[in-house]
Design a protein around this motif. Structure first.
Motif, mmCIF file in Angstrom:
data_model
loop_
_atom_site.group_PDB
_atom_site.id
_atom_site.type_symbol
_atom_site.label_atom_id
_atom_site.label_comp_id
_atom_site.label_asym_id
_atom_site.label_seq_id
_atom_site.Cartn_x
_atom_site.Cartn_y
_atom_site.Cartn_z
ATOM 1 N N ASP A 97 3.071 9.994 -0.175
ATOM 2 C CA ASP A 97 2.304 9.134 0.718
ATOM 3 C C ASP A 97 3.249 8.221 1.486
ATOM 4 O O ASP A 97 4.289 7.814 0.969
ATOM 5 N N LYS A 98 2.862 7.873 2.696
ATOM 6 C CA LYS A 98 3.607 6.916 3.508
ATOM 7 C C LYS A 98 3.012 5.536 3.286
ATOM 8 O O LYS A 98 1.791 5.397 3.200
ATOM 9 N N LEU A 99 3.876 4.517 3.192
ATOM 10 C CA LEU A 99 3.407 3.167 2.920
ATOM 11 C C LEU A 99 3.843 2.182 4.002
ATOM 12 O O LEU A 99 5.018 2.106 4.341
ATOM 13 N N THR A 100 2.883 1.410 4.496
ATOM 14 C CA THR A 100 3.183 0.265 5.355
ATOM 15 C C THR A 100 3.454 -0.919 4.420
ATOM 16 O O THR A 100 3.348 -0.787 3.192
ATOM 17 N N ARG A 101 3.753 -2.080 4.969
ATOM 18 C CA ARG A 101 3.971 -3.261 4.128
ATOM 19 C C ARG A 101 2.729 -3.574 3.283
ATOM 20 O O ARG A 101 2.839 -3.898 2.100
ATOM 21 N N VAL A 102 1.550 -3.469 3.887
ATOM 22 C CA VAL A 102 0.304 -3.746 3.162
ATOM 23 C C VAL A 102 0.108 -2.724 2.039
ATOM 24 O O VAL A 102 -0.206 -3.088 0.900
ATOM 25 N N ASP A 103 0.313 -1.441 2.351
ATOM 26 C CA ASP A 103 0.178 -0.394 1.340
ATOM 27 C C ASP A 103 1.172 -0.593 0.200
ATOM 28 O O ASP A 103 0.839 -0.397 -0.972
ATOM 29 N N ALA A 104 2.404 -0.964 0.560
ATOM 30 C CA ALA A 104 3.457 -1.151 -0.443
ATOM 31 C C ALA A 104 3.089 -2.265 -1.412
ATOM 32 O O ALA A 104 3.359 -2.168 -2.613
ATOM 33 N N GLN A 105 2.457 -3.314 -0.921
ATOM 34 C CA GLN A 105 2.034 -4.416 -1.796
ATOM 35 C C GLN A 105 0.994 -3.927 -2.796
ATOM 36 O O GLN A 105 1.067 -4.248 -3.981
ATOM 37 N N GLY A 106 0.036 -3.133 -2.333
ATOM 38 C CA GLY A 106 -0.981 -2.580 -3.229
ATOM 39 C C GLY A 106 -0.388 -1.647 -4.275
ATOM 40 O O GLY A 106 -0.766 -1.696 -5.452
ATOM 41 N N SER A 107 0.566 -0.814 -3.858
ATOM 42 C CA SER A 107 1.231 0.088 -4.799
ATOM 43 C C SER A 107 2.004 -0.696 -5.851
ATOM 44 O O SER A 107 1.989 -0.348 -7.033
ATOM 45 N N TYR A 108 2.684 -1.743 -5.411
ATOM 46 C CA TYR A 108 3.439 -2.591 -6.345
ATOM 47 C C TYR A 108 2.521 -3.171 -7.422
ATOM 48 O O TYR A 108 2.830 -3.127 -8.617
ATOM 49 N N ILE A 109 1.388 -3.710 -7.008
ATOM 50 C CA ILE A 109 0.443 -4.312 -7.959
ATOM 51 C C ILE A 109 -0.051 -3.265 -8.961
ATOM 52 O O ILE A 109 -0.103 -3.521 -10.166
ATOM 53 N N HIS A 110 -0.378 -2.072 -8.472
ATOM 54 C CA HIS A 110 -0.859 -1.001 -9.360
ATOM 55 C C HIS A 110 0.255 -0.469 -10.255
ATOM 56 O O HIS A 110 0.100 -0.389 -11.472
ATOM 57 N N ASN A 111 1.390 -0.118 -9.663
ATOM 58 C CA ASN A 111 2.458 0.548 -10.408
ATOM 59 C C ASN A 111 3.081 -0.343 -11.471
ATOM 60 O O ASN A 111 3.450 0.126 -12.543
ATOM 61 N N ASP A 112 3.231 -1.631 -11.167
ATOM 62 C CA ASP A 112 3.826 -2.567 -12.121
ATOM 63 C C ASP A 112 2.775 -3.251 -12.995
ATOM 64 O O ASP A 112 3.105 -4.157 -13.749
ATOM 65 N N ARG A 113 1.541 -2.832 -12.872
ATOM 66 C CA ARG A 113 0.433 -3.374 -13.663
ATOM 67 C C ARG A 113 0.380 -4.899 -13.551
ATOM 68 O O ARG A 113 0.322 -5.614 -14.542
ATOM 69 N N ARG A 114 0.361 -5.382 -12.300
ATOM 70 C CA ARG A 114 0.333 -6.821 -12.024
ATOM 71 C C ARG A 114 -1.074 -7.399 -11.999
ATOM 72 O O ARG A 114 -1.234 -8.589 -11.864
#
Length: 149
Positions: free
Chosen positions: A9-26
């Motif tokens: 998947d391609k990530l914009t800054r907004v998408d990257a923030q959402g992925s970070y929260i999910h992937n790092d279990r934040r």
């Protein structure tokens, strides 16, 4: 018969923030109901990010002197999701499942010289219905789109 599955998947800054929260279990209250919090301790990293994905991107862009104009909706990174089916993971067991993801990480690092330095994070989730790895990287292109004047 099982197959390896890789989705990119391609990530914009907004998408990257959402992925970070999910992937790092934040997040405390996960919207993904497949996450079993009693198994989160089994998750591990092949490469752990030290900062948020956005801060890692900004650091890497500066450190590696990456060129290119970035708009608010620009793709700044990509995320591979690597997995197989539950039958495969059930058959090989936990230790081989871990080895599967470690070897997958090594493969991606070596593929077309992507390299470890361009990988932001590689998080393995064993707390969801199907084990999988989220590998986030900066797609460094070694050519220019436009002629410099």
């Amino acid at each position: 018969m099982s197959y390896a599955i890789i989705r990119n998947d391609k990530l914009t800054r907004v998408d990257a923030q959402g992925s970070y929260i999910h992937n790092d279990r934040r997040s405390k209250g996960h919207s993904n109901k497949d996450i079993d919090p009693t198994r989160t301790h089994l998750n591990f990293y092949c490469k752990e990010n030290q900062l948020t994905y956005i801060k890692e991107f900004d650091r890497m862009k500066k450190e590696y002197d990456l060129k290119g104009s970035i708009r608010s909706n620009s793709i700044i990174m990509c995320e591979m999701m690597i997995t197989s089916d539950n039958e495969f993971f059930d058959k090989i067991g936990l230790e081989e499942t871990k080895r599967y993801f470690i070897e997958s990480y090594k493969f991606v690092c070596n593929y077309k010289n992507l390299g470890k330095r361009n990988i932001v994070s590689a998080a393995v989730h064993l707390d969801e219905t199907t084990p999988h790895m989220h590998l986030v990287y900066i797609p460094v292109v070694k050519t220019k789109d436009k002629k410099e004047e």
